[in-house]
Design a protein around this motif. Structure first.
Motif, PDB file in Angstrom:
ATOM      1  N   GLU A  11     -14.901 103.112 110.672  1.00 17.28           N
ATOM      2  CA  GLU A  11     -15.370 104.376 110.274  1.00 17.28           C
ATOM      3  C   GLU A  11     -16.631 105.012 110.545  1.00 17.28           C
ATOM      4  OE1 GLU A  11     -16.459 101.656 106.631  1.00 17.28           O
ATOM      5  OE2 GLU A  11     -14.899 101.629 107.909  1.00 17.28           O
ATOM      6  N   ASN A  12     -17.413 104.568 111.252  1.00 16.69           N
ATOM      7  CA  ASN A  12     -18.584 104.742 111.794  1.00 16.69           C
ATOM      8  C   ASN A  12     -18.432 105.320 113.316  1.00 16.69           C
ATOM      9  OD1 ASN A  12     -19.855 104.168 109.492  1.00 16.69           O
ATOM     10  ND2 ASN A  12     -21.513 102.859 110.428  1.00 16.69           N
ATOM     11  N   ILE A  13     -17.126 105.290 113.817  1.00 21.10           N
ATOM     12  CA  ILE A  13     -16.968 105.501 115.230  1.00 21.10           C
ATOM     13  C   ILE A  13     -16.147 106.895 115.265  1.00 21.10           C
ATOM     14  CG2 ILE A  13     -15.672 104.976 117.233  1.00 21.10           C
ATOM     15  CD1 ILE A  13     -16.068 102.202 116.385  1.00 21.10           C
ATOM     16  N   THR A  14     -16.879 107.848 115.794  1.00 23.04           N
ATOM     17  CA  THR A  14     -15.856 109.323 115.969  1.00 23.04           C
ATOM     18  C   THR A  14     -16.053 109.695 117.258  1.00 23.04           C
ATOM     19  OG1 THR A  14     -17.481 109.824 113.859  1.00 23.04           O
ATOM     20  CG2 THR A  14     -16.564 111.650 115.044  1.00 23.04           C
ATOM     21  N   ARG A  15     -14.900 110.431 117.599  1.00 26.34           N
ATOM     22  CA  ARG A  15     -14.832 111.025 118.914  1.00 26.34           C
ATOM     23  C   ARG A  15     -15.605 112.112 119.106  1.00 26.34           C
ATOM     24  NH1 ARG A  15     -11.907 109.387 123.281  1.00 26.34           N
ATOM     25  NH2 ARG A  15     -11.353 111.450 123.836  1.00 26.34           N
ATOM     26  N   THR A  60     -16.410 109.577 125.736  1.00 24.26           N
ATOM     27  CA  THR A  60     -17.648 109.447 125.104  1.00 24.26           C
ATOM     28  C   THR A  60     -17.472 109.921 123.659  1.00 24.26           C
ATOM     29  OG1 THR A  60     -18.884 110.595 126.768  1.00 24.26           O
ATOM     30  CG2 THR A  60     -19.785 110.621 124.863  1.00 24.26           C
ATOM     31  N   TYR A  61     -18.005 108.804 122.537  1.00 26.75           N
ATOM     32  CA  TYR A  61     -17.722 109.132 121.261  1.00 26.75           C
ATOM     33  C   TYR A  61     -19.224 108.657 120.940  1.00 26.75           C
ATOM     34  CZ  TYR A  61     -17.146 103.966 122.175  1.00 26.75           C
ATOM     35  OH  TYR A  61     -17.233 102.610 122.351  1.00 26.75           O
ATOM     36  N   PHE A  62     -19.445 108.801 119.372  1.00 36.32           N
ATOM     37  CA  PHE A  62     -20.436 108.752 118.677  1.00 36.32           C
ATOM     38  C   PHE A  62     -20.172 107.509 117.643  1.00 36.32           C
ATOM     39  CE2 PHE A  62     -20.429 113.355 119.211  1.00 36.32           C
ATOM     40  CZ  PHE A  62     -21.450 113.276 120.158  1.00 36.32           C
TER      41      PHE A  62
END
Length: 156
Positions: A11-15, A60-62
């Motif tokens: 849940e800590n990975i965001t596009r 790229t993602y955050f």
């Protein structure tokens, strides 16, 4: 085995959202450790953080970091990592990797046929990846770190 304190939860990975790009001011003066001149405080242009940190929005993602294993590389709990999967991984790169079912951020070090995932906090042991035995995949290279400055603790 990855330390249970260290894995990055999914849940800590965001596009990257390329459609939402508010512009922030970029001032044309540099910041010095002395007194700034009031005459230099004018806006050069407006800048979007994604324009500064993201080369390829499709790759790229955050990622929001947890744990303290990478504090030597200025990655603190709650730091936001900008991760680019199109950047070539070199020995010494800080990467986000999938190891035996868990996601982590570590420094990638290749020595011959051995891959070592190294922490930058001496309290954490490195992870040795055995090709063919361990599940391992590099998810991307950390290209930028966005975080609050570390909290100052006054020495006694």
């Amino acid at each position: 085995m990855i330390d249970k304190i260290d894995p990055i939860p999914p849940e800590n990975i965001t596009r990257v959202d390329a459609t939402s790009r508010p512009l922030l001011p970029l001032y044309s003066f540099v910041v010095q450790a002395g007194f700034a001149s009031p005459a230099e405080s004018h806006i050069e242009r407006r800048l979007n953080l994604q324009d500064l940190c993201v080369n390829d929005t499709d790759c790229t993602y955050f990622v929001k970091a947890v744990g303290e294993s990478m504090i030597g590389d200025y990655i603190f709990p709650s730091s936001i990592l900008v991760v680019d999967s199109s950047v070539a991984v070199e020995s010494g790169s800080v990467i986000v990797a999938w190891v035996n079912g868990e996601c982590c951020v570590k420094r990638f070090v290749r020595q011959g046929k051995i891959i070592m995932l190294e922490s930058s906090n001496e309290k954490y042991l490195p992870i040795y990846v055995h090709i063919g035995r361990d599940q391992f995949r590099v998810l991307g290279v950390v290209t930028f770190i966005v975080s609050k400055p570390p909290r100052y603790v006054r020495p006694c």
